[in-house]
Design a protein around this motif. Structure first.
Motif, PDB file in Angstrom:
ATOM      1  N   LYS A 201       0.806  -1.222   0.000  1.00 53.62           N
ATOM      2  CA  LYS A 201       0.000   0.000   0.000  1.00 53.62           C
ATOM      3  C   LYS A 201       0.841   1.276   0.000  1.00 53.62           C
ATOM      4  CE  LYS A 201      -3.847  -2.190   2.516  1.00 53.62           C
ATOM      5  NZ  LYS A 201      -4.875  -2.020   1.477  1.00 53.62           N
ATOM      6  N   VAL A 202       2.147   1.164  -0.202  1.00 55.61           N
ATOM      7  CA  VAL A 202       3.027   2.328  -0.228  1.00 55.61           C
ATOM      8  C   VAL A 202       3.925   2.260  -1.465  1.00 55.61           C
ATOM      9  CG1 VAL A 202       3.043   2.770   2.252  1.00 55.61           C
ATOM     10  CG2 VAL A 202       4.633   1.095   1.283  1.00 55.61           C
ATOM     11  N   LYS A 203       4.621   3.361  -1.736  1.00 56.19           N
ATOM     12  CA  LYS A 203       5.503   3.446  -2.891  1.00 56.19           C
ATOM     13  C   LYS A 203       6.903   3.873  -2.461  1.00 56.19           C
ATOM     14  CE  LYS A 203       1.761   4.736  -6.058  1.00 56.19           C
ATOM     15  NZ  LYS A 203       1.246   5.766  -7.003  1.00 56.19           N
ATOM     16  N   LYS A 204       7.869   3.536  -3.287  1.00 56.77           N
ATOM     17  CA  LYS A 204       9.249   3.919  -3.029  1.00 56.77           C
ATOM     18  C   LYS A 204       9.358   5.434  -2.887  1.00 56.77           C
ATOM     19  CE  LYS A 204      13.937   3.615  -4.916  1.00 56.77           C
ATOM     20  NZ  LYS A 204      14.798   3.111  -6.015  1.00 56.77           N
ATOM     21  N   GLY A 205      10.105   5.880  -1.871  1.00 55.08           N
ATOM     22  CA  GLY A 205      10.301   7.304  -1.637  1.00 55.08           C
ATOM     23  C   GLY A 205       9.265   7.937  -0.736  1.00 55.08           C
ATOM     24  N   GLU A 206       8.222   7.206  -0.402  1.00 55.18           N
ATOM     25  CA  GLU A 206       7.149   7.747   0.429  1.00 55.18           C
ATOM     26  C   GLU A 206       7.581   7.794   1.898  1.00 55.18           C
ATOM     27  OE1 GLU A 206       2.545   6.497   1.624  1.00 55.18           O
ATOM     28  OE2 GLU A 206       3.466   5.746  -0.231  1.00 55.18           O
ATOM     29  N   SER A 207       7.195   8.872   2.586  1.00 54.87           N
ATOM     30  CA  SER A 207       7.424   8.968   4.028  1.00 54.87           C
ATOM     31  C   SER A 207       6.292   8.258   4.765  1.00 54.87           C
ATOM     32  CB  SER A 207       7.469  10.433   4.478  1.00 54.87           C
ATOM     33  OG  SER A 207       8.572  11.099   3.912  1.00 54.87           O
ATOM     34  N   VAL A 208       6.655   7.490   5.790  1.00 56.90           N
ATOM     35  CA  VAL A 208       5.657   6.772   6.569  1.00 56.90           C
ATOM     36  C   VAL A 208       5.873   7.060   8.052  1.00 56.90           C
ATOM     37  CG1 VAL A 208       5.205   4.915   4.931  1.00 56.90           C
ATOM     38  CG2 VAL A 208       7.143   4.719   6.499  1.00 56.90           C
ATOM     39  N   THR A 209       4.805   6.938   8.825  1.00 57.59           N
ATOM     40  CA  THR A 209       4.871   7.198  10.255  1.00 57.59           C
ATOM     41  C   THR A 209       4.570   5.927  11.032  1.00 57.59           C
ATOM     42  OG1 THR A 209       2.552   7.919  10.298  1.00 57.59           O
ATOM     43  CG2 THR A 209       4.226   9.608   9.986  1.00 57.59           C
ATOM     44  N   GLN A 210       5.185   5.821  12.175  1.00 56.13           N
ATOM     45  CA  GLN A 210       5.080   4.627  13.017  1.00 56.13           C
ATOM     46  C   GLN A 210       3.617   4.215  13.209  1.00 56.13           C
ATOM     47  OE1 GLN A 210       6.223   4.795  17.339  1.00 56.13           O
ATOM     48  NE2 GLN A 210       7.934   3.539  16.613  1.00 56.13           N
ATOM     49  N   GLY A 211       3.334   2.939  12.920  1.00 58.98           N
ATOM     50  CA  GLY A 211       1.984   2.418  13.069  1.00 58.98           C
ATOM     51  C   GLY A 211       1.119   2.566  11.837  1.00 58.98           C
ATOM     52  N   GLN A 212       1.655   3.174  10.775  1.00 55.20           N
ATOM     53  CA  GLN A 212       0.865   3.372   9.554  1.00 55.20           C
ATOM     54  C   GLN A 212       0.649   2.045   8.835  1.00 55.20           C
ATOM     55  OE1 GLN A 212       2.368   6.507   6.968  1.00 55.20           O
ATOM     56  NE2 GLN A 212       1.546   5.496   5.136  1.00 55.20           N
ATOM     57  N   LEU A 213      -0.545   1.856   8.274  1.00 57.03           N
ATOM     58  CA  LEU A 213      -0.847   0.672   7.478  1.00 57.03           C
ATOM     59  C   LEU A 213      -0.071   0.741   6.171  1.00 57.03           C
ATOM     60  CD1 LEU A 213      -2.677  -1.877   7.079  1.00 57.03           C
ATOM     61  CD2 LEU A 213      -4.337  -0.339   6.001  1.00 57.03           C
TER      62      LEU A 213
END
Length: 254
Positions: A201-213
């Motif tokens: 559900k994410v892409k290369k280079g994307e910022s993610v936050t702890q606990g994110q799906l």
């Protein structure tokens, strides 16, 4: 008669002087009282900040710690507990010291919180079922001894997968034996990998936050059944993820 008038005048002057001193003291006391009330209000506000920061350390996850395991107070000295049979100036000094110490505590908690957000301590799946631990084991394909570089969590197809800490997606896609896989760089010597996914559900280079799906559990790649293969890599070397996965539980249960 003149002497008595002079004495009365002297006494009246002394009374006026004492009244002026009393008024000055009353004004000083009132100012000190307002200052103490303001400082106590500031302490209560700081206490609320500290409670919020502590609660943020209890990262939400499936079947995780209950909120009852998180401290609901931080030992703030209440106004009713201050010894009031002292000069206001002494009380002000004590309260000022409390404000300074609690402000420092808030600053330190904020720093700890920022560090923990980037550290992979969030449980990575909506499942508590550990099907294979880190280390040497019997390979399910070859039936011989081999090193297992992560930990496996089993669950139904489509079980939610969460990122364990703040970071940047370094890889998201199909990766040979890993199947659909995600690699996250947390920027503090840690990287985490989530493999055999059913969906990314994410892409290369994307910022993610702890606990994110970030994906869902599957059985893609070299897999014998639906599970998440989860790895923690520190300074380029695989380490056992379990101590980090249970860090919060152990910390709050001490």
């Amino acid at each position: 008669m003149i002497q008595k008038a002079n004495e009365n005048e002297r006494l009246q002057s002394r009374v006026n002087e004492l009244n002026q001193q009393l008024n000055t003291q009353q004004l000083t006391f009132e100012k000190d009282r307002r200052d103490i009330e303001r400082q106590l209000a500031e302490l209560r506000s700081i206490e609320e900040q500290m409670i919020e920061l502590i609660n943020q350390l209890n990262v939400d996850r499936a079947a995780s710690l209950s909120s009852n395991n998180v401290p609901d107070k931080v030992g703030l000295v209440k106004s009713s507990e201050l010894k009031i049979n002292r000069p206001y100036s002494a009380i002000k000094q004590e309260v000022s010291g409390l404000v300074a110490s609690y402000q420092m505590a808030v600053s330190q908690l904020e720093e700890v919180n920022r560090d923990l957000k980037k550290t992979p301590i969030h449980w990575p799946a909506a499942s508590e079922t550990v099907s294979s631990h880190f280390g040497y084991r019997t390979d399910p394909f070859t039936n011989t001894g081999s090193f297992h570089s992560g930990i496996d969590l089993a669950g139904p197809l489509g079980t939610d997968i969460y990122v364990a800490g703040d970071g940047i997606i370094e890889f998201a896609g199909y990766q040979g034996a890993y199947g659909y896989s995600i690699l996250v760089d947390h920027g503090n010597s840690y990287k985490t990998r989530y493999s055999h996914l059913n969906e990314v559900k994410v892409k290369k280079g994307e910022s993610v936050t702890q606990g994110q799906l970030i994906g869902s559990m599957g059985t893609t790649g070299r897999s014998t059944g639906v599970h998440l293969h989860y790895e923690v890599i520190k300074n380029g070397k695989h380490i056992d993820p379990f101590p980090l996965m249970t860090f919060l539980q152990n910390a709050f249960n001490e």
